[in-house]
Enzyme design. Structure first.
Site, PDB file in Angstrom:
ATOM      1  N   ASP A 382       0.811  -1.212   0.000  1.00 10.71           N
ATOM      2  CA  ASP A 382       0.000   0.000   0.000  1.00 10.71           C
ATOM      3  C   ASP A 382       0.853   1.275   0.000  1.00 10.71           C
ATOM      4  O   ASP A 382       0.597   2.216   0.727  1.00 10.71           O
ATOM      5  CB  ASP A 382      -0.996   0.015   1.173  1.00 10.71           C
ATOM      6  CG  ASP A 382      -0.333   0.025   2.541  1.00 10.71           C
ATOM      7  OD1 ASP A 382       0.905  -0.137   2.614  1.00 10.71           O
ATOM      8  OD2 ASP A 382      -1.042   0.206   3.548  1.00 10.71           O
ATOM      9  N   GLU A 434      -2.122  17.134   1.961  1.00  8.50           N
ATOM     10  CA  GLU A 434      -2.769  15.948   1.389  1.00  8.50           C
ATOM     11  C   GLU A 434      -2.285  14.666   2.054  1.00  8.50           C
ATOM     12  O   GLU A 434      -3.081  13.795   2.410  1.00  8.50           O
ATOM     13  CB  GLU A 434      -2.533  15.899  -0.126  1.00  8.50           C
ATOM     14  CG  GLU A 434      -3.126  17.056  -0.896  1.00  8.50           C
ATOM     15  CD  GLU A 434      -4.591  17.311  -0.568  1.00  8.50           C
ATOM     16  OE1 GLU A 434      -5.311  16.349  -0.238  1.00  8.50           O
ATOM     17  OE2 GLU A 434      -5.008  18.477  -0.626  1.00  8.50           O
ATOM     18  N   GLU A 463      -9.243  18.343   7.863  1.00 15.81           N
ATOM     19  CA  GLU A 463      -8.646  19.459   7.133  1.00 15.81           C
ATOM     20  C   GLU A 463      -7.747  20.283   8.053  1.00 15.81           C
ATOM     21  O   GLU A 463      -6.682  20.766   7.652  1.00 15.81           O
ATOM     22  CB  GLU A 463      -9.740  20.351   6.545  1.00 15.81           C
ATOM     23  CG  GLU A 463     -10.678  19.665   5.562  1.00 15.81           C
ATOM     24  CD  GLU A 463      -9.971  19.149   4.328  1.00 15.81           C
ATOM     25  OE1 GLU A 463      -8.913  19.695   3.957  1.00 15.81           O
ATOM     26  OE2 GLU A 463     -10.477  18.189   3.712  1.00 15.81           O
TER      27      GLU A 463
END
Length: 635
Positions: A382, A434, A463
């Site tokens: 991953d 991100e 956020e």
């Protein structure tokens, strides 16, 4: 001799949360039932706090706590994840409640157990046995109806997403798990709009807003621009829950010292890989393969100007036998002319973030992003798939976080709001923002559950964590309490960046308080994130003012204020319940401080939170938020 191997990057089907650097048009409403019975306890009674003393392992203790608290049988739950954080010695056990042998997908419990074997807190959306008994007959009747087939469920989700239905029967390629075929996952192929070859559907349950059990089909669907997990009613075909996993943000690069063109020129960085976090470096694999392009165990980065998210035929800059990644960059030209430099910058920052977060506890068993885990726990295969200069959007960026064992995806866009255009791949705080969505989604609720930041408030806090980590990475020794920070000043072409206010300890520059959540304009994740990040900015400077500053961000053992704050925040993510609120996340950070620094900075944190209204008396009742500047007695 260095050889170039092929790192398989097949996109696997599964269930993700989507976060972007700025707000974008919402084509889809993502929702999940609101659970009124959510519990988060840090004030553990003596008989509960000492429960682990009788048991051989933290898992046994967590199961005992769950069975005694909710009067459940051990067969009515399953351990989804368990690991012990090397940073604090705290063990984190993540449980999922079951009914009639099947998962209740939004009934989760996390139990945090201290090094001494004491339960220090838990969060839960479990239903007590008495409540389950009251609704069992109804749920059993509903389960027996089975009016909606697997194909019906797929089509229901496709219609909800605005995609074409499958007109012909979908081929079933697998239905073999378990002794009862009717309980086995069903794997179908040929789903319209899916970029994955196969889609798995499982029969599970969801707790509704009314506290009932709804039999559902659980399925994950990855399209060209999103990755969602849906729950479709097995009785009427309605979409009960929909969660998006997409989080819309020698190397010659914009390094930590000069994190964007607005901060200075590129730096030539030599051998930056951390051997503890990346034992084979940033390009090597355990089989001896060393990639000479922007591939490795932690991330694979490529340009995506076509916007199709295909790996074949795309540019991956090659550093040759000597691994020298220095490519031309002329900022007066269109970003398409310097895609190699952009890809290298994104590759560099993804690896740096992997290595730094590793020091603070985002390791293999905690669900970090690695192709190989070296037998250290967690699921491998991953690594992050990072797409630079993606051509399917502008003025944004996003990150998709599926559960552990499935590759996270980062997509960076070009910003067209300036002339000439500016590339988000060249601004570190956009990349940090991100990537940190991957951190907060994997740590909250455990690495097997990517659906624990899907409420409006929790999503907004995601956020906020992404913004404050971007700030923490860029702090300089010359900064002071009065230094303000922006997010995205380069790509926006504006000193104030992409946010409404600078992050500041000045109430004039940034007047945000907890009660601002009452403002309808703040019922949006990025605006909520600004409020949460501002509170954490106060924490950062309160800690630096008291404990000093550490210039080496890798030094997680430092007792300086900025590194301690990063430890508190990251360990708070591990401690907090699924879908935390400002209040429960605050409490988890305070609890992390207690475990790490034994309450030495308790009052420092309380005063920082209280300054922005998140003091002792802060409350949220029926979506009405009340600020408080009160701190505990003694502070």
């Amino acid at each position: 001799m260095r050889t170039v191997g092929l790192l398989t990057l097949a996109l696997l089907a599964c269930g993700t949360v989507v976060h972007a650097i700025i707000a974008s048009e919402t084509r889809q409403q993502f929702f999940s039932p609101k659970l009124s019975h959510r519990v988060y306890r840090t004030d553990m009674p003596a008989e509960t706090a000492g429960v682990t003393a009788q048991f051989a392992s933290p898992v046994d203790a967590a199961i005992k706590l769950a069975t005694s608290t909710y009067q459940l049988k051990t067969s009515e739950m399953v351990v989804r994840n368990f690991y012990t954080s090397k940073d604090t010695g705290i063990s984190h056990v993540y449980l999922r409640q079951k009914f009639a042998g099947r998962d209740i997908d939004n009934a989760d419990m996390n139990v945090n157990i201290g090094p001494a074997g004491n339960v220090i807190s838990f969060g839960s959306t479990f239903l007590p046995a008495s409540h389950v008994a009251d609704i069992a007959l109804t749920a059993t009747d509903l389960a027996n109806v089975e009016a909606v087939s697997a194909q019906d469920a797929v089509n229901s989700l496709l219609v909800h997403l605005g995609l074409p239905k499958a007109e012909a029967p979908l081929p079933v390629v697998s239905q073999v798990d378990g002794t009862n075929a009717s309980d086995s996952p069903i794997v179908v192929t040929g789903v319209p709009g899916s970029v994955d070859p196969a889609t798995e559907l499982t029969k599970t349950y969801m707790i509704t807003d009314e506290g009932q059990l709804q039999p559902v089909w659980s399925l994950a669907l990855r399209t060209a621009d999103d990755w969602v997990q849906g729950h479709v009613s097995r009785t009427d075909g309605s979409v009960v829950s929909l969660v998006s996993w997409k989080s819309r943000a020698t190397y010659n690069v914009y390094s930590k010292d000069h994190p964007s063109p607005a901060a200075g020129d590129r730096d030539l960085v030599v051998d930056p890989a951390n051997s503890g976090a990346s034992p084979n470096g940033w390009h090597g694999m355990s089989d001896g393969t060393v990639y000479t392009d922007t591939r490795g165990n932690n991330v694979v980065a490529t340009e995506n100007q076509s916007g199709d998210y295909e790996w074949d035929g795309k540019t991956r800059p090659d550093g040759g036998e000597t691994l020298e990644f220095s490519f031309p960059l002329d900022l007066s030209q269109d970003p398409s002319t310097y895609s190699d430099a952009a890809v290298v910058n994104t590759f560099y920052w993804n690896n740096l973030l992997h290595d730094v977060y590793y020091q603070y506890g985002f390791t293999e068993d905690a669900g970090n992003f690695q192709e190989e885990n070296f037998g250290k726990g967690g699921k491998d295969q991953d690594s992050v798939q990072a797409f630079a200069q993606s051509g399917d959007g502008t003025n944004n960026a996003w990150f998709m976080t599926p559960p552990d064992g499935q590759r996270g995806t980062m997509s960076m866009f070009v910003f067209t709001i300036t002339d000439p255009k500016r590339d988000g791949d060249l601004e570190a705080d956009v990349i940090i923002h991100e990537y940190t969505h991957g951190l907060s989604n994997r740590l909250t609720g455990g690495p097997a559950n990517s659906n624990c930041l899907n409420s409006l408030e929790a999503g907004g806090m995601g956020e906020g964590w992404s913004d404050i980590m971007a700030v923490l990475f860029q702090l300089k020794s010359t900064d002071t309490h009065d230094t303000n920070y922006a997010i995205g000043p380069y790509v926006s072409g504006a000193p104030g960046g992409l946010r409404r206010n600078l992050y500041s300890t000045s109430a004039t520059t940034n007047p945000s308080t907890y009660s601002d959540l009452n403002d309808p304009s703040n019922q949006e994740v990025h605006n909520i994130g600004e409020l949460w990040a501002e509170m954490l900015y106060e924490v950062v400077w309160a800690m630096i003012d008291q404990a000093g500053f550490e210039s080496d961000i890798y030094n997680a053992a430092s007792t300086a204020g900025n590194t301690l704050t990063m430890r508190y925040i990251i360990n708070g993510m591990k401690l907090q319940p699924c879908n935390p609120t400002f209040i429960t996340a605050r409490d988890a950070i305070l609890q992390a401080e207690q475990q790490i620094t034994e309450g030495n900075y308790k009052c420092t944190l309380w005063n920082a939170f209280a300054k922005r209204g998140l003091g002792v008396g802060a409350s949220a009742q029926q979506s009405s938020y009340t600020s408080s500047t009160e701190v505990p007695e003694g502070c």
